[in-house]
Write an enzyme that holds these catalytic residues in place. Structure first.
Site, PDB file in Angstrom:
ATOM      1  N   ARG A 175       0.848  -1.196   0.000  1.00 55.47           N
ATOM      2  CA  ARG A 175       0.000   0.000   0.000  1.00 55.47           C
ATOM      3  C   ARG A 175       0.886   1.250   0.000  1.00 55.47           C
ATOM      4  O   ARG A 175       1.535   1.566   0.996  1.00 55.47           O
ATOM      5  CB  ARG A 175      -0.932   0.039   1.203  1.00 55.47           C
ATOM      6  N   ASP A 197      -3.602   2.867  14.294  1.00 53.31           N
ATOM      7  CA  ASP A 197      -2.800   3.452  13.230  1.00 53.31           C
ATOM      8  C   ASP A 197      -3.369   4.821  12.913  1.00 53.31           C
ATOM      9  O   ASP A 197      -4.223   5.337  13.652  1.00 53.31           O
ATOM     10  CB  ASP A 197      -2.725   2.541  12.009  1.00 53.31           C
TER      11      ASP A 197
END
Length: 557
Positions: free
Chosen positions: A182, A462
């Site tokens: 990603r 996160d």
């Protein structure tokens, strides 16, 4: 590019005094040892050509985002596009899915440091999403370390020795999870790489560097390369990625469509353009993913000026809430109609080693969440910790005997605009308010210190989960306190009757150091005062800042 952990870039070294490192209009503003191996001259040429081809379009799309948000701030609502109705009505499918991606029932996500890469590839998951975005603090050292670790993993030489002498080695290739990378989203710059005087797109840098070092080797193994594309808002942003990926394929001599992608539907505007995003990337896309944490954050950000759309505390905003259920089921119907995977969301729980009863309760919540996903028709799911891989796999194996569920068409699903924007009921408890403050401060402190993935209260936080907490604080205070930007005369209260105002926020911030204790063992402990000051600044700002990582990025390296 074979490296072991010992060869990973180390402490920064000073660049030559005469000039910064330059190549064909490119300037590298920082250096770490071993950098030339990661960024050789031919790769720099690719970065320059890619930037010049794509950057004008990126700037145009970011401007379009600002215009769209101004429309929402003025009271507008997102909706399905009239000009693309023919795409939604058309009878078309995406390109065939490669064999390595047919079965994605369990995927693990995490940052790109060597230890995590080895553990994730060895975890028993079907796929590993190596995350340069929400789980990585983008220091220059972190980025180059991650690229070198992934390249070493691809050629099978990655090794790591922990501080305690423990050795980490990769399992044989056929036993490893399939690697998916990603890159960062369109909104993030890479300030260490300047081309023609401008910072390069962080996402283009991540994608191109990985492809340069690994595309041919992965293509030879029938493993891609594969990418997860984050935070798209519309079809045109998908078309921009299509142009970027095609550019890199041509530069590297790869056939068109060799690089496959999965797109995260993690913004509210994108939920209205799922067909269009699939269509724009139809030669290479293999699925969409319910990026639910960022999606909740996007709901908050989209409706930042709407006092009638205030969300309850984040623990109550679960996937069973009608607006999230509608989004996930529409994604399943859309993907399966087009021959694409419909991936479920991430379980953020991590093992609770010192409390077996609490750990079992957490695992029960994971099982229930995965059962909801597989019975709804999802083709796979995410976990944040290797210990959850067998838990998720057990549920999917029991209810999905086939590699995927493309045959589950969900033609019963009928979702309109109002279903996707409906605000759920709920409350804001004192514990929920205080937890949001704590999560924001602890995550920001760790991120500023170079750690983008932080365990807090047995959840893996996160950037996405921290963004929910940060945006909720702003929303609650600015719609409730008379000093807030969008105060509408209807103050909000905690469940115990206390008013939600900036005085409460100030008291909570002031009490946080005591609440955290000495904090010496917390990630980024030395930067907690800086994180408190930054959260205070972001929360008091007249307008909700688009992403907390934008102002924080100026404070690293």
């Amino acid at each position: 590019m074979s490296v072991t952990a010992a060869a990973i870039p180390g402490r920064p070294v000073q660049p030559p005094r005469t000039a910064a490192s330059r190549a064909a209009g490119l300037t590298l503003t920082e250096r770490v040892a071993g950098q030339e191996q990661v960024l050789p001259a031919p790769l720099l040429g690719l970065l320059v050509s890619l930037h010049r081809a794509i950057e004008p379009g990126r700037r145009e799309r970011l401007a379009a985002r600002r215009e769209r948000q101004a429309f929402y701030d003025a009271g507008g609502l997102p909706d399905f596009r009239q000009d693309t109705a023919h795409i939604r009505a058309g009878d078309w499918k995406v390109a065939p899915i490669p064999a390595a991606l047919q079965d994605r029932r369990v995927e693990i996500t995490g940052p790109t440091d060597p230890k995590t890469v080895i553990n994730a590839l060895n975890s028993g998951a079907n796929c590993y999403m190596a995350d340069f975005e929400d789980a990585t603090s983008p220091t220059w050292r972190n980025l180059l370390t991650g690229q070198r670790a992934l390249a070493a993993a691809v050629d099978g030489t990655l090794a790591f020795e922990g501080a305690n002498g423990k050795q980490y080695r990769l399992r044989p290739f056929e036993e490893q999870a399939v690697l998916i990378v990603r890159p960062r989203g369109w909104h993030l710059d890479e300030k260490h790489v300047r081309i023609d005087g401008e910072p390069m797109s962080g996402g283009l840098f991540d994608m191109a560097v990985f492809a340069w070092h690994n595309a041919r080797a992965l293509a030879g193994k029938d493993r891609g390369p594969y990418f997860y594309l984050p935070k798209l808002q519309c079809m045109e942003e998908a078309e921009l990625w299509e142009a970027a990926l095609s550019h890199v394929e041509a530069f590297l001599g790869l056939p068109h469509g060799q690089m496959k992608v999965t797109v995260l539907i993690e913004t509210l505007p994108a939920a209205f353009e799922m067909d269009e995003i699939l269509y724009a990337l139809r030669d290479r896309i293999v699925g969409l993913n319910c990026g639910r944490w960022d999606y909740i954050f996007s709901y908050l950000k989209t409706f930042r000026a709407h006092p009638s759309r205030v969300l309850p505390e984040r623990g109550q905003v679960t996937m069973t809430q009608p607006f999230l259920k509608a989004y996930s089921e529409l994604l399943i119907r859309t993907c399966h109609r087009r021959g694409a995977h419909a991936m479920g969301g991430m379980a953020a729980q991590i093992p609770i080693k010192d409390d077996p009863e609490a750990n079992e309760q957490a695992l029960a919540r994971v099982r229930a969440d995965k059962l909801r996903e597989v019975t709804a028709g999802h083709d796979g799911t995410w976990v944040a910790h290797p210990a959850l891989v067998p838990v998720a796999r057990e549920v999917f194996d029991a209810h999905m005997p086939t590699p995927n569920q493309h045959h589950v068409l969900r033609e019963d699903v009928q979702v309109g605009r109002d279903d996707l924007v409906r605000t759920p009921p709920g409350t804001i408890t004192r514990a929920g308010f205080e937890n949001n403050v704590e999560v924001c401060v602890r995550y920001l402190a760790a991120w500023l210190d170079g750690n983008g993935c932080v365990p807090i209260h047995h959840l893996m936080e996160d950037a996405a989960t921290a963004e929910i907490a940060r945006a909720q604080l702003w929303q609650w205070l600015h719609h409730s306190d008379p000093r807030g930007r969008h105060h509408a005369g209807s103050p909000l209260f905690l469940a115990d009757g206390a008013p939600i105002d900036f005085a409460l926020f100030e008291r909570t911030l002031a009490a946080l150091p005591v609440r955290l204790g000495s904090a010496g063992n917390l990630p980024g402990a030395a930067r907690i005062p800086e994180a408190i000051a930054l959260l205070d600044e972001l929360t008091r700002a007249c307008q909700l800042v688009e992403f907390l990582t934008l102002p924080a990025y100026a404070r690293i390296d």
